[in-house]
Scaffold this motif. Sequence first.
Motif, PDB file in Angstrom:
ATOM      1  N   THR A 117      -5.413  -3.237  -3.417  1.00 28.71           N
ATOM      2  CA  THR A 117      -4.462  -2.178  -3.066  1.00 28.71           C
ATOM      3  C   THR A 117      -4.794  -0.896  -3.820  1.00 28.71           C
ATOM      4  O   THR A 117      -4.813   0.189  -3.237  1.00 28.71           O
ATOM      5  CB  THR A 117      -3.019  -2.620  -3.380  1.00 28.71           C
ATOM      6  N   ARG A 169      -7.650   0.018  -5.042  1.00 33.69           N
ATOM      7  CA  ARG A 169      -8.890   0.576  -4.494  1.00 33.69           C
ATOM      8  C   ARG A 169      -8.623   1.339  -3.202  1.00 33.69           C
ATOM      9  O   ARG A 169      -9.123   2.447  -3.016  1.00 33.69           O
ATOM     10  CB  ARG A 169      -9.885  -0.555  -4.214  1.00 33.69           C
ATOM     11  N   SER A 170      -7.833   0.754  -2.322  1.00 32.95           N
ATOM     12  CA  SER A 170      -7.599   1.407  -1.026  1.00 32.95           C
ATOM     13  C   SER A 170      -6.772   2.682  -1.158  1.00 32.95           C
ATOM     14  O   SER A 170      -6.940   3.609  -0.378  1.00 32.95           O
ATOM     15  CB  SER A 170      -6.936   0.430  -0.048  1.00 32.95           C
ATOM     16  N   ASP A 207       0.842  -1.204   0.000  1.00 32.14           N
ATOM     17  CA  ASP A 207       0.000   0.000   0.000  1.00 32.14           C
ATOM     18  C   ASP A 207       0.874   1.251   0.000  1.00 32.14           C
ATOM     19  O   ASP A 207       0.624   2.195  -0.762  1.00 32.14           O
ATOM     20  CB  ASP A 207      -0.941   0.019   1.203  1.00 32.14           C
ATOM     21  N   HIS A 231      -9.149   4.966  -4.047  1.00 35.55           N
ATOM     22  CA  HIS A 231     -10.598   5.032  -3.779  1.00 35.55           C
ATOM     23  C   HIS A 231     -11.400   4.977  -5.073  1.00 35.55           C
ATOM     24  O   HIS A 231     -12.468   5.544  -5.180  1.00 35.55           O
ATOM     25  CB  HIS A 231     -10.967   6.276  -2.967  1.00 35.55           C
TER      26      HIS A 231
END
Length: 162
Positions: free
Chosen positions: A145, A147-148, A107, A151
């Motif tokens: 990853t 997406r986080s 991340d 967003h």
Amino acid sequence: MPREPDDKPKTSAYDRALGLLARREHSRRELKLKLKQKGYEGGEAGEAIDRLGEQRYQDDERFAHSLVRSRVAQGYGPMRVRAELKSHGLSDARIRAVLEEEAVDWDASALAQLRRRFGGKSPPDHAEKARRAQFLLRRGFPAATVRSVTHADVDDAADDEA
């Protein structure tokens, strides 16, 4: 005037492989391919690589760790690194072990790549958010990853291919 053939004896497969390893780490598969391209027979190349392995000059485990550190520093994600290790003939179990031992924060790596490429500003619209997500996906980061970090709505189907 015709050239005379070189009187130098042909370098042994062992010496050639040792010279390659002096420059950087190589996998067994990569060394074997390079020796074959230089005209060394499979048996001679295999014996040379075995000897180098016994002497710990060639080690797939050390090669794998070196490649992972290098690719992480270049900003690539785990899926890209895994694919490259697989292309070098490493088993899935060994690849998993190496990636776990390196304990990379994927991340944080993805976020660093976004900042490096796009600066610290948040995306102004949905299209820009999608563009950034695609950038990370192309670099080998899994959808979760991406997406986080971005967003953005990303499809998990791409993760199943690796």
